[in-house]
Design an enzyme around this catalytic site. Structure first.
Site, mmCIF file in Angstrom:
data_model
loop_
_atom_site.group_PDB
_atom_site.id
_atom_site.type_symbol
_atom_site.label_atom_id
_atom_site.label_comp_id
_atom_site.label_asym_id
_atom_site.label_seq_id
_atom_site.Cartn_x
_atom_site.Cartn_y
_atom_site.Cartn_z
ATOM 1 N N ASP A 1 -82.510 2.223 24.085
ATOM 2 C CA ASP A 1 -81.986 2.173 23.072
ATOM 3 C C ASP A 1 -83.342 3.275 22.987
ATOM 4 O O ASP A 1 -84.072 3.476 22.993
ATOM 5 C CB ASP A 1 -82.250 0.404 22.062
ATOM 6 C CG ASP A 1 -83.255 -0.473 22.871
ATOM 7 O OD1 ASP A 1 -84.248 0.292 23.028
ATOM 8 O OD2 ASP A 1 -82.854 -1.614 22.660
ATOM 9 N N ASN B 1 -84.704 -13.220 18.606
ATOM 10 C CA ASN B 1 -82.876 -13.531 17.858
ATOM 11 C C ASN B 1 -81.801 -13.352 18.160
ATOM 12 O O ASN B 1 -81.232 -14.032 18.243
ATOM 13 C CB ASN B 1 -83.002 -12.810 16.034
ATOM 14 C CG ASN B 1 -82.216 -11.311 16.759
ATOM 15 O OD1 ASN B 1 -82.593 -11.045 17.791
ATOM 16 N ND2 ASN B 1 -82.245 -10.746 15.487
ATOM 17 N N GLU C 1 -77.660 -6.469 17.280
ATOM 18 C CA GLU C 1 -78.032 -7.482 16.493
ATOM 19 C C GLU C 1 -76.921 -8.131 16.161
ATOM 20 O O GLU C 1 -75.818 -7.876 16.441
ATOM 21 C CB GLU C 1 -78.670 -6.789 15.412
ATOM 22 C CG GLU C 1 -79.912 -6.000 15.659
ATOM 23 C CD GLU C 1 -81.414 -7.041 15.462
ATOM 24 O OE1 GLU C 1 -81.057 -8.056 15.968
ATOM 25 O OE2 GLU C 1 -82.133 -6.595 14.891
HETATM 26 C C1 GLP Z 1 -86.659 -5.443 21.846
HETATM 27 C C2 GLP Z 1 -85.817 -4.395 22.668
HETATM 28 C C3 GLP Z 1 -85.168 -5.447 23.392
HETATM 29 C C4 GLP Z 1 -85.970 -5.594 23.826
HETATM 30 C C5 GLP Z 1 -86.771 -7.087 23.054
HETATM 31 C C6 GLP Z 1 -87.635 -7.913 23.475
HETATM 32 O O1 GLP Z 1 -86.122 -5.035 20.167
HETATM 33 N N1 GLP Z 1 -85.306 -3.188 21.473
HETATM 34 O O2 GLP Z 1 -84.651 -3.943 24.409
HETATM 35 O O3 GLP Z 1 -86.481 -6.336 25.550
HETATM 36 O O4 GLP Z 1 -86.923 -6.534 22.477
HETATM 37 O O5 GLP Z 1 -88.886 -7.878 23.789
HETATM 38 P P1 GLP Z 1 -90.544 -7.887 24.012
HETATM 39 O O6 GLP Z 1 -90.112 -8.124 25.502
HETATM 40 O O7 GLP Z 1 -91.683 -7.304 22.940
HETATM 41 O O8 GLP Z 1 -90.800 -9.557 23.448
#
Ligand code: GLP
Length: 273
Positions: A95, A164, A171
């Site tokens: 993404d 979430n 989402e």
């Molecule tokens: C983000 C990314 C995800 C990621 C997730 C967890 O928004 N788009 O690909 O795996 O949230 O993030 P984190 O590892 O910082 O908790």
């Protein structure tokens, strides 16, 4: 047990394989701490990259130690093995934020350049992401989904877990077969990711381009990496409650080759069988 080929590297002594109640097809691997998770994830990624991928990569805080371990492992390799890895490297990130490019510090392009592309010396184009600066993000999302399919689909998809229950930027609510697309980020996700934007959720872009659950579930293998007690409950809901649109990661239960790699804190709410 995932039907992976070649077989995954052997488990190190600080990792244990545990049966997950209600999900006998998945493999759960638990490390005492984050270091063990990172080394294991890096080894699995490198094995898939050496095999030619395409590998699906993720961003976020969970992945920082994984990419650090990957750099450390590659630093131990012979020059010829490194060169072979770099020449075969084919990856697609999940993404990117709409409106941000590689020159923006908060972009995933900048994060991946700092974590992998620059330190490893990857040639431009090996490590691919959606273009957050594309004139039409909807068109770009479709182009990116087609690019993944044209490359043969993802061989190994690395995933983190959003607080979430999102995967990539899928989402909730999210159907099982959502395609690559541009979407609005939820307040919860903008809050979760605010650290990269001066701790200000309002500074986090409102939209993102993400591979969909369709592309993620089409990957031959999925590697879900989760660390820390704060994600223990959403991990349990993702893996041990009925799949539903409200928890996009719960669709992973339907994947035939799911490996879940966690530290003991993240595993603390899971029921083992
Ligand atoms: C983000 C990314 C995800 C990621 C997730 C967890 O928004 N788009 O690909 O795996 O949230 O993030 P984190 O590892 O910082 O908790």
């Amino acid at each position: 047990m995932p039907r992976s080929w070649p077989p995954p590297p052997a488990l190190s002594p600080d990792l244990s394989q545990q049966p997950l109640a209600g999900l006998p097809g998945a493999t759960l691997e638990v490390a005492a701490a984050v270091d063990g998770v990172a080394e294991r994830a890096a080894g699995l990624l490198l094995q898939a990259l050496e095999a030619g991928g395409p590998v699906g990569l993720a961003t976020g805080r969970t992945m920082q130690p994984v990419y650090a371990a990957l750099r450390r492992q590659v630093a131990q390799w012979s020059e010829s093995r490194c060169q072979r890895l770099l020449s075969r490297w084919c990856s697609f990130n999940l993404d990117e934020y709409v409106g941000l490019g590689a020159a923006d510090r908060g972009s995933f392009a900048a994060e991946m350049a700092a974590a992998l592309a620059v330190p490893l010396g990857l040639a431009p184009g090996c490590l691919q992401l959606p273009d957050g600066l594309a004139a039409d993000p909807d068109v770009e999302a479709r182009r990116y989904g087609v690019a993944v399919a044209t490359a043969g689909g993802i061989a190994l998809q690395l995933l983190g877990l959003g607080s979430n229950g999102h995967v990539g930027f899928n989402e909730p609510p999210c159907p099982r077969q959502a395609p690559s697309r541009c979407l609005e980020l939820s307040p919860a996700t903008r809050h979760q990711n605010a650290a990269a934007f001066g701790a200000d959720p309002a500074a986090v872009p409102e939209r993102a381009i993400t591979l969909g659950t369709a592309e993620i579930l089409a990957a031959r293998e999925v590697l879900l990496v989760v660390t820390g007690g704060a994600k223990a409950e959403i991990l349990r809901r993702s893996l041990q409650e009925s799949p539903e649109p409200g928890v996009p990661a719960s669709w992973l239960q339907t994947h035939p080759c799911l490996r879940v790699l966690v530290d003991a804190d993240a595993a603390s709410a899971l029921r083992l069988s």
